[in-house]
Design an enzyme around this catalytic site. Structure first.
Site, PDB file in Angstrom:
ATOM      1  N   ASP A 107     -26.159  -4.337 115.583  1.00 47.59           N
ATOM      2  CA  ASP A 107     -27.355  -5.295 114.971  1.00 47.59           C
ATOM      3  C   ASP A 107     -27.421  -5.199 113.554  1.00 47.59           C
ATOM      4  O   ASP A 107     -27.151  -4.293 112.810  1.00 47.59           O
ATOM      5  CB  ASP A 107     -28.568  -4.571 115.765  1.00 47.59           C
ATOM      6  CG  ASP A 107     -29.866  -5.438 115.555  1.00 47.59           C
ATOM      7  OD1 ASP A 107     -29.607  -6.669 115.402  1.00 47.59           O
ATOM      8  OD2 ASP A 107     -30.970  -4.886 115.616  1.00 47.59           O
ATOM      9  N   LEU A 167      -7.612   2.855 124.857  1.00 49.51           N
ATOM     10  CA  LEU A 167      -9.109   2.785 124.815  1.00 49.51           C
ATOM     11  C   LEU A 167      -9.680   1.677 125.824  1.00 49.51           C
ATOM     12  O   LEU A 167      -9.042   0.468 125.839  1.00 49.51           O
ATOM     13  CB  LEU A 167      -9.397   2.215 123.443  1.00 49.51           C
ATOM     14  CG  LEU A 167     -10.892   1.803 122.882  1.00 49.51           C
ATOM     15  CD1 LEU A 167     -11.804   3.137 122.750  1.00 49.51           C
ATOM     16  CD2 LEU A 167     -11.031   1.144 121.750  1.00 49.51           C
ATOM     17  N   HIS A 220     -22.660 -13.165 111.192  1.00 54.18           N
ATOM     18  CA  HIS A 220     -21.960 -13.057 112.510  1.00 54.18           C
ATOM     19  C   HIS A 220     -20.408 -12.785 112.257  1.00 54.18           C
ATOM     20  O   HIS A 220     -19.810 -12.257 112.866  1.00 54.18           O
ATOM     21  CB  HIS A 220     -22.347 -13.977 113.508  1.00 54.18           C
ATOM     22  CG  HIS A 220     -23.749 -14.067 113.857  1.00 54.18           C
ATOM     23  ND1 HIS A 220     -24.411 -12.955 114.238  1.00 54.18           N
ATOM     24  CD2 HIS A 220     -24.631 -14.975 114.156  1.00 54.18           C
ATOM     25  CE1 HIS A 220     -25.697 -13.249 114.724  1.00 54.18           C
ATOM     26  NE2 HIS A 220     -26.007 -14.340 114.447  1.00 54.18           N
TER      27      HIS A 220
HETATM   28  C1  IPE Z   1     -29.575  -6.475 120.686  1.00 57.07           C
HETATM   29  O1  IPE Z   1     -29.995  -6.961 119.361  1.00 57.07           O
HETATM   30  C2  IPE Z   1     -28.608  -7.467 121.105  1.00 57.07           C
HETATM   31  C3  IPE Z   1     -27.157  -7.522 120.503  1.00 57.07           C
HETATM   32  C4  IPE Z   1     -26.829  -6.669 119.478  1.00 57.07           C
HETATM   33  C5  IPE Z   1     -26.010  -8.138 121.025  1.00 57.07           C
HETATM   34  P1  IPE Z   1     -31.109  -8.117 119.182  1.00 57.07           P
HETATM   35  O2  IPE Z   1     -31.274  -8.258 117.597  1.00 57.07           O
HETATM   36  O3  IPE Z   1     -31.053  -9.102 119.994  1.00 57.07           O
HETATM   37  O4  IPE Z   1     -32.253  -7.147 119.486  1.00 57.07           O
HETATM   38  P2  IPE Z   1     -33.930  -7.207 119.411  1.00 57.07           P
HETATM   39  O5  IPE Z   1     -34.226  -8.767 120.148  1.00 57.07           O
HETATM   40  O6  IPE Z   1     -34.226  -7.336 118.001  1.00 57.07           O
HETATM   41  O7  IPE Z   1     -34.500  -6.284 120.044  1.00 57.07           O
HETATM   42  C1  IPE Z   2     -26.728  -8.789 115.981  1.00 60.70           C
HETATM   43  O1  IPE Z   2     -27.311  -9.232 114.793  1.00 60.70           O
HETATM   44  C2  IPE Z   2     -25.955  -9.826 116.676  1.00 60.70           C
HETATM   45  C3  IPE Z   2     -26.320 -10.525 117.610  1.00 60.70           C
HETATM   46  C4  IPE Z   2     -27.628  -9.976 118.377  1.00 60.70           C
HETATM   47  C5  IPE Z   2     -25.304 -11.456 118.484  1.00 60.70           C
HETATM   48  P1  IPE Z   2     -28.579 -10.038 114.536  1.00 60.70           P
HETATM   49  O2  IPE Z   2     -28.216 -11.403 114.603  1.00 60.70           O
HETATM   50  O3  IPE Z   2     -29.672  -9.594 115.644  1.00 60.70           O
HETATM   51  O4  IPE Z   2     -29.188  -9.581 113.216  1.00 60.70           O
HETATM   52  P2  IPE Z   2     -30.422  -9.474 112.513  1.00 60.70           P
HETATM   53  O5  IPE Z   2     -31.166  -8.262 113.647  1.00 60.70           O
HETATM   54  O6  IPE Z   2     -31.113 -10.882 112.825  1.00 60.70           O
HETATM   55  O7  IPE Z   2     -30.546  -8.984 111.471  1.00 60.70           O
HETATM   56 MG    MG Z   3     -30.925  -8.091 115.589  1.00 58.70          MG
END
Ligand code: IPE
Ligand code: IPE
Ligand code: MG
Length: 246
Positions: free
Chosen positions: A17, A128, A34
Site C-alpha cells: 500500500d 519460491l 503504481h
Molecule cells: C489494499 O489497499 C489493497 C491492495 C494493496 C491491493 P487499499 O489501499 O485498497 O486499502 P484501503 O481501501 O485503504 O483499506
Molecule cells: C496500493 O497503493 C496499490 C493498490 C491498491 C492497487 P494505493 O493505490 O492504495 O496507494 P494509496 O493508499 O492511495 O497511497
Molecule cells: Mg491504499
C-alpha cells in the site's frame, strides 16, 4: 508450521500500500506510483527468493478496488497484463511457482488466459511460491469455500460430519501453502482491508509507514528482525514455548 520464529518466516503475506501517496508526494499522477510500486514488487520478489522464503503472497488488487476511478482501474489492469507479459519468463527461469488467487471471471479473457498460462508454465518449479491476489477478498474466499463444500455435501462426496477446520482449509485459497507466518502492510494504515481473513488467524502482524515503492530489501530485513523477536505462543504460555524449544 513455522512455529518457531527464530528460524524465519516460511510464508510472508504483504499488502503493498501507498503507491498513490508516493506519487502525490512527487507531484505526479497516481499511475506513476503504481509503476514505481510494480518495479519494487519485482525487487522484493527477487529478494525473497534470495532469502529462501518459501511462500510470498501479494495483494495486487482487492475486490473493493473496482470502486476506484475507471481510469485508475483500467491502468492497474493494463499494468497487470503488461507485467505478466514481461515478467513470467524471468520468474520461470528463477524457478518461481506462480499462482493467482481471487475471482478471476471478472477479468478479460485475454488476461485470464495469460494468468492460466503463467500458472501452467511454472507449476512444476520448486522455488519460491508466489501467489498474486487479484480481485481477491477474504470474505469472498470464505463464501467461495463454503459454496464448494455445500456442493460437495449435496453431491454426497462429503458428509456434514466431515466438515472441520482442516477440511475447510482445503477449500480456501492457498490450501497447499503453509499459513502466513508474517504479514506486512506498508503505507501506514493499520487494517487488514479484507485480505486473507481465514489465513491470518495466528500470523505476526508488521505495519510500517514506508510507502510501497520505497519498501526496499533493507526494509524487508527490518520486518524479518521484528518477526525474529516474536515469541509465537499459539495460546500456550511463554514458559511452555521456551521448554518446548529447549
Ligand atoms: C489494499 O489497499 C489493497 C491492495 C494493496 C491491493 P487499499 O489501499 O485498497 O486499502 P484501503 O481501501 O485503504 O483499506
Ligand atoms: C496500493 O497503493 C496499490 C493498490 C491498491 C492497487 P494505493 O493505490 O492504495 O496507494 P494509496 O493508499 O492511495 O497511497
Ligand atoms: Mg491504499
Amino acid at each position: 508450521m513455522g512455529e518457531d520464529s527464530s528460524s524465519g518466516p516460511r510464508h510472508i503475506a504483504i499488502i503493498m500500500d501507498g503507491n498513490g501517496r508516493w506519487a502525490h508526494q512527487r507531484g505526479g499522477p497516481r499511475a506513476h506510483g503504481h509503476q514505481a510500486g510494480f518495479r519494487n514488487t519485482r525487487d522484493i520478489v527477487e529478494a525473497c527468493g534470495k532469502l529462501q522464503i518459501e511462500s510470498l503472497t501479494l495483494f495486487a488488487f482487492s475486490s473493493e478496488n473496482w470502486k476506484r476511478p475507471e481510469k485508475e482501474v483500467g491502468f492497474l489492469l493494463d499494468l497487470f497484463l503488461r507485467a505478466l507479459q514481461s515478467e513470467v519468463a524471468k520468474l520461470h527461469e528463477n524457478n518461481v511457482v506462480i499462482t493467482f488467487i481471487g475471482e478471476r471471471s471478472a477479468f478479460s479473457s485475454k488476461l485470464q488466459l495469460q494468468m492460466q498460462k503463467a500458472e501452467e508454465k511454472t507449476e512444476n518449479n520448486s522455488g519460491l511460491k508466489l501467489a498474486i491476489a487479484v480481485n481477491y477478498g477474504g470474505r469472498w474466499d470464505i463464501v467461495n469455500a463454503t459454496k464448494k463444500i455445500a456442493e460437495a455435501v449435496q453431491q454426497g462426496t462429503i458428509t456434514l460430519d466431515e466438515i472441520d477446520q482442516a477440511l475447510f482449509n482445503d477449500y480456501v485459497s492457498l490450501a497447499h501453502n503453509s499459513e502466513p507466518d508474517l504479514f506486512i502492510r506498508t503505507g501506514g494504515e493499520k487494517r487488514i482491508s479484507n485480505y486473507l481473513l481465514w489465513h491470518l488467524a495466528y500470523t505476526e502482524l508488521y505495519f510500517t509507514d514506508v510507502l510501497w515503492p520505497d519498501f526496499s530489501e533493507d526494509e524487508l530485513k527490518k520486518a524479518l528482525e521484528f518477526y525474529a523477536g516474536r515469541q509465537r505462543r499459539f495460546g500456550r504460555t511463554g514458559e511452555q514455548v521456551v521448554n518446548h524449544n529447549a
